[in-house]
Design a protein around this motif. Structure first.
Motif, short mmCIF file in Angstrom:
data_model
loop_
_atom_site.label_atom_id
_atom_site.label_comp_id
_atom_site.label_asym_id
_atom_site.label_seq_id
_atom_site.Cartn_x
_atom_site.Cartn_y
_atom_site.Cartn_z
N LEU A 96 0.83 -1.21 0.00
CA LEU A 96 0.00 0.00 0.00
C LEU A 96 0.86 1.26 0.00
N ASN A 97 0.45 2.22 -0.83
CA ASN A 97 1.10 3.52 -0.92
C ASN A 97 2.52 3.46 -1.46
N GLN A 98 2.87 2.34 -2.09
CA GLN A 98 4.17 2.21 -2.73
C GLN A 98 3.96 1.90 -4.20
N VAL A 99 5.05 1.88 -4.95
CA VAL A 99 4.94 1.63 -6.39
C VAL A 99 5.77 0.44 -6.85
N LYS A 100 6.71 0.00 -6.00
CA LYS A 100 7.60 -1.08 -6.40
C LYS A 100 7.06 -2.43 -5.95
N ALA A 101 7.01 -3.38 -6.88
CA ALA A 101 6.54 -4.72 -6.56
C ALA A 101 7.64 -5.50 -5.85
N GLU A 102 7.25 -6.36 -4.92
CA GLU A 102 8.21 -7.23 -4.25
C GLU A 102 7.77 -8.68 -4.41
N ASN A 103 8.71 -9.60 -4.36
CA ASN A 103 8.39 -11.01 -4.47
C ASN A 103 7.89 -11.54 -3.13
N VAL A 104 6.80 -12.28 -3.16
CA VAL A 104 6.23 -12.84 -1.93
C VAL A 104 5.78 -14.27 -2.18
N VAL A 105 5.83 -15.08 -1.16
CA VAL A 105 5.23 -16.42 -1.19
C VAL A 105 4.50 -16.60 0.13
N ASP A 106 3.19 -16.45 0.12
CA ASP A 106 2.36 -16.54 1.32
C ASP A 106 1.56 -17.83 1.29
N PRO A 107 1.11 -18.30 2.45
CA PRO A 107 0.32 -19.54 2.49
C PRO A 107 -0.94 -19.48 1.63
N ILE A 108 -1.71 -18.39 1.76
CA ILE A 108 -2.94 -18.22 0.98
C ILE A 108 -3.01 -16.77 0.51
N THR A 144 4.02 7.49 -10.74
CA THR A 144 4.12 6.07 -11.07
C THR A 144 5.12 5.75 -12.18
N ARG A 145 5.24 6.61 -13.16
CA ARG A 145 6.07 6.26 -14.33
C ARG A 145 7.55 6.16 -13.95
N GLY A 146 8.07 4.96 -14.00
CA GLY A 146 9.47 4.74 -13.70
C GLY A 146 9.84 4.90 -12.25
N VAL A 147 8.85 5.03 -11.36
CA VAL A 147 9.12 5.27 -9.94
C VAL A 147 9.23 3.95 -9.20
N GLU A 148 10.30 3.78 -8.44
CA GLU A 148 10.53 2.57 -7.66
C GLU A 148 10.12 2.75 -6.20
N ASN A 149 10.27 3.96 -5.68
CA ASN A 149 9.99 4.17 -4.26
C ASN A 149 9.67 5.63 -4.00
N ASP A 198 15.87 24.36 0.70
CA ASP A 198 14.54 24.17 1.30
C ASP A 198 13.63 23.40 0.34
N THR A 199 14.08 22.22 -0.05
CA THR A 199 13.35 21.44 -1.04
C THR A 199 12.20 20.65 -0.42
N ASP A 200 11.15 20.47 -1.22
CA ASP A 200 10.01 19.65 -0.82
C ASP A 200 10.16 18.22 -1.35
N ILE A 201 10.76 18.10 -2.55
CA ILE A 201 10.92 16.78 -3.17
C ILE A 201 12.32 16.67 -3.74
N GLN A 202 13.00 15.57 -3.42
CA GLN A 202 14.28 15.25 -4.05
C GLN A 202 14.04 14.13 -5.06
N VAL A 203 14.59 14.28 -6.24
CA VAL A 203 14.47 13.28 -7.30
C VAL A 203 15.83 12.64 -7.53
N GLY A 204 15.86 11.33 -7.69
CA GLY A 204 17.11 10.64 -7.97
C GLY A 204 16.88 9.17 -8.21
N ALA A 236 12.30 8.14 -5.83
CA ALA A 236 13.41 7.37 -6.39
C ALA A 236 12.98 6.66 -7.66
N ASN A 237 13.69 6.94 -8.75
CA ASN A 237 13.40 6.31 -10.04
C ASN A 237 14.13 4.99 -10.20
#
Length: 620
Positions: free
Chosen positions: A127-139, A236-241, A406-412, A439-440
């Protein structure tokens, strides 16, 4: 679409029942009155879910079922959390009945949904993230290998969550101790309340059991989620985190406030490749949204060199080298970024003025453990590879850049996350201000590894059109979508269409030509792209020799091929030249030469071919 429960779930949990309702065209607005009356059977149902989770290898304390989580939060806070009207209604039903109630968005992921055992290859976007992670859950609840809800009913994915824009949804009511008739009654009452509150049309409804494990819904409606806007794309476009999270940043972006945003680059080399351009493209998106954007030249930080993605220390550059590199940087970056709309600053303006006392005070906001715990730094230390003391100061200097402006957003890039976090720390500690990190992801090189001059897999912004076109055509097929997404301005809707075409079996060669034409057009113009494509098709695909060849004047008749390649800057080093010759990558008058020691006699007009696309005429 089909919604089903794998028969193995019923074998493991025979009492499991899944109430399903597919609803189209809702209007998820307004507010819900929290009129809560807990049913007598709710406590028994809660206990049943705790026991069932344990029986399936799910720790209910670490991954509490949704109904247990809602009940605990209500007990602690004496109220339910407010998410959005439709989700709030589901939470009320969950609290009243003791059942896990889920709501999934069908606009973003309208595919088949199955409750099944988790498996290798499953991915999940928190939730509230953009990068997929690998998971293996019981159900899991899943659509293909995309997990929509982890650990049975524990937590929904960002890609499936319902928000105020959602139009088409599927409602899930999971039961264990409650019998079939009571489960159906809860489903009917909830659907009735849902339609009364949010409108829409009931498409399909039913209870899935071991006797009836699937249901089919024909979801055809003109009601659709609003088209993705520019803010959606920038998030979302190209965003990892996104730190602290996507939801909070979106709220700020939609507030109408003009934000200070910056990208910092250390000019450590004379050229920019397509991978470097990814965050520059993101900067342009923020310019288009009307924010105050700064491209920061790290002329002072480059004196140290950032080793975030390096296994050894960087060579130390002189101020003259840094300034020379930047001049070429700007010329190339102008292909993407309009410098008349961007502030251009150098961090030597403020870093060069810091006193030793200032630096000591800044260091007090950080610990040495934070720095040495980073994976590459730790490996260097474990391998007894030197880590210069001034390298420790690099993240602090970059953090001070963010604070000073005094930045609000850092891009990198994602490799800059640690350094950008230093900026957030100083903004919070010294200004009590919340700031964000975007983070891209990285654009991979033509061979699938990280794009780098060291591996000869980079597409440079100043490559000649025909060279650029040919490099794109040499891409591995599985990089086509990544390059359309990160390396072009093609709309995401068009990228999705291309992805579907590729998955349906369209020839990758056709799509790569489209990609190459797009990249060359954006960086060199339409006419140059058309010429580059025409030459590629005649030279590479048809095996013809180009008409206009670059001439190389030779002073000696008898020469060694390796020497010829290196002396005329056709190959960067003797070792590389020797390797390409031995691999059969060089031809003279259409005859491959594989002996790097061979000395041959030059005749004027000979055609030298290096690689697949580079032709030269030798002149005495």
């Amino acid at each position: 679409m089909k919604i089903s429960v794998d028969k193995r779930i019923f074998e493991k949990v025979p009492d499991y029942k899944l109430g399903v309702a597919v609803i189209a065209g809702i209007n998820n607005q307004g507010s819900i009155s929290p009129d809560i009356k807990v049913e007598p059977f709710a406590k028994t149902e809660l206990s049943a879910w705790i026991n069932a989770a344990k029986s399936q290898g799910i720790d209910p304390e670490k991954f509490p079922p949704a109904n247990v989580n809602i009940s605990q939060r209500f007990t602690q806070l004496k109220k339910l959390p407010s998410v959005n009207p439709a989700v709030d209604l589901c939470n009320i039903v969950s609290l009243q009945t003791g059942t896990p109630v889920g709501l999934h968005d069908l606009d973003t992921d309208p595919g088949n949904i199955e409750v099944r055992l988790g498996e290798t290859g499953d991915t999940y976007v928190p939730l509230n993230q953009v990068k997929a992670e690998n998971v293996v859950d019981p159900i899991v609840f899943a659509s293909g290998n995309h997990v929509q809800t982890r650990n049975w009913t524990w937590r929904i994915a960002e890609t499936s969550k319902v928000d105020e824009k959602s139009k088409n949804v599927v409602l899930f009511i999971n039961t264990l101790s409650i019998d079939y008739d009571e489960s159906l009654e809860i489903l009917n009452e909830t659907v009735s309340k849902f339609l009364e509150t949010f409108g829409g049309k009931l498409v399909q409804k039913g209870i899935l059991t071991k006797e009836n494990p699937e249901i089919v819904a024909n979801l055809k409606t003109s009601a659709k989620r609003p088209t993705q806007d520019k803010i959606d794309e920038v998030l979302t476009r190209g965003v990892e985190n996104i730190i602290p999270n996507k939801q909070e940043l979106e709220k700020v972006l939609r507030s109408g406030k003009k934000l200070n945003i910056y990208l910092g680059i250390d000019p450590t080399f004379t050229k920019i490749h397509l991978g470097h351009a990814v965050p520059i493209r993101k900067l342009r998106q923020f310019v288009e949204l009307g924010h105050s954007v700064t491209l920061l030249i790290g002329d002072f930080t480059a004196l140290i060199g950032d080793t975030s993605d390096k296994t050894s220390e960087r060579p130390i550059l002189t101020k003259e080298e840094i300034q020379k590199n930047f001049q070429t940087y700007k010329k190339q970056a102008e292909k993407i970024l309009d410098f008349s709309k961007v502030k251009l600053r150098h961090n030597s303006e403020w870093l060069g003025k810091l006193t030793f006392e200032d630096i000591v005070k800044l260091c007090q906001h950080f610990s040495l453990g934070d720095f040495v715990s980073r994976e590459l730094i730790r490996k260097r230390m474990e391998s007894a590879v030197r880590v210069r003391l001034d390298e420790v100061l690099y993240p602090i200097m970059q953090g001070y850049d963010s604070y000073f402006m005094d930045t609000d957003i850092q891009v990198g890039g994602t490799d800059q996350t640690f350094n950008m976090q230093a900026g957030r720390t100083l903004q919070q500690d010294l200004r009590a201000k919340q700031s964000f990190v975007l983070a891209n992801g990285f654009l991979e090189g033509t061979d699938g590894r990280k794009m780098s001059k060291s591996w000869n897999n980079a597409i440079w912004l100043d490559d000649e059109p025909k060279e650029m076109f040919g490099k794109v055509m040499s891409l591995k097929d599985d990089l086509i979508i990544q390059y359309f997404t990160l390396g072009t301005n093609v709309t995401l809707a068009k990228v999705e269409e291309i992805k579907k075409n590729l998955e349906s079996g369209e020839n990758p060669m056709i799509l790569k030509k489209e990609l190459a034409r797009e990249i060359v057009t954006e960086l060199h113009g339409k006419e140059a792209a058309q010429k580059a494509q025409k030459e590629f098709e005649s030279v590479v695909q048809k095996g013809e020799t180009p008409k206009n060849l670059t001439e190389i004047k030779i002073s000696t008749i008898n020469t060694n091929l390796v020497e010829l390649l290196v002396q005329n800057n056709l190959i960067t080093s003797r070792s590389a030249a020797k390797r390409i010759v031995e691999q059969g990558g060089v031809e003279l008058d259409q005859k491959p030469i594989t002996d790097p020691k061979l000395v041959f006699k030059i005749t004027s007009g000979m055609i030298l071919k290096v690689g697949k696309r580079n032709f030269f005429k030798l002149i005495i």
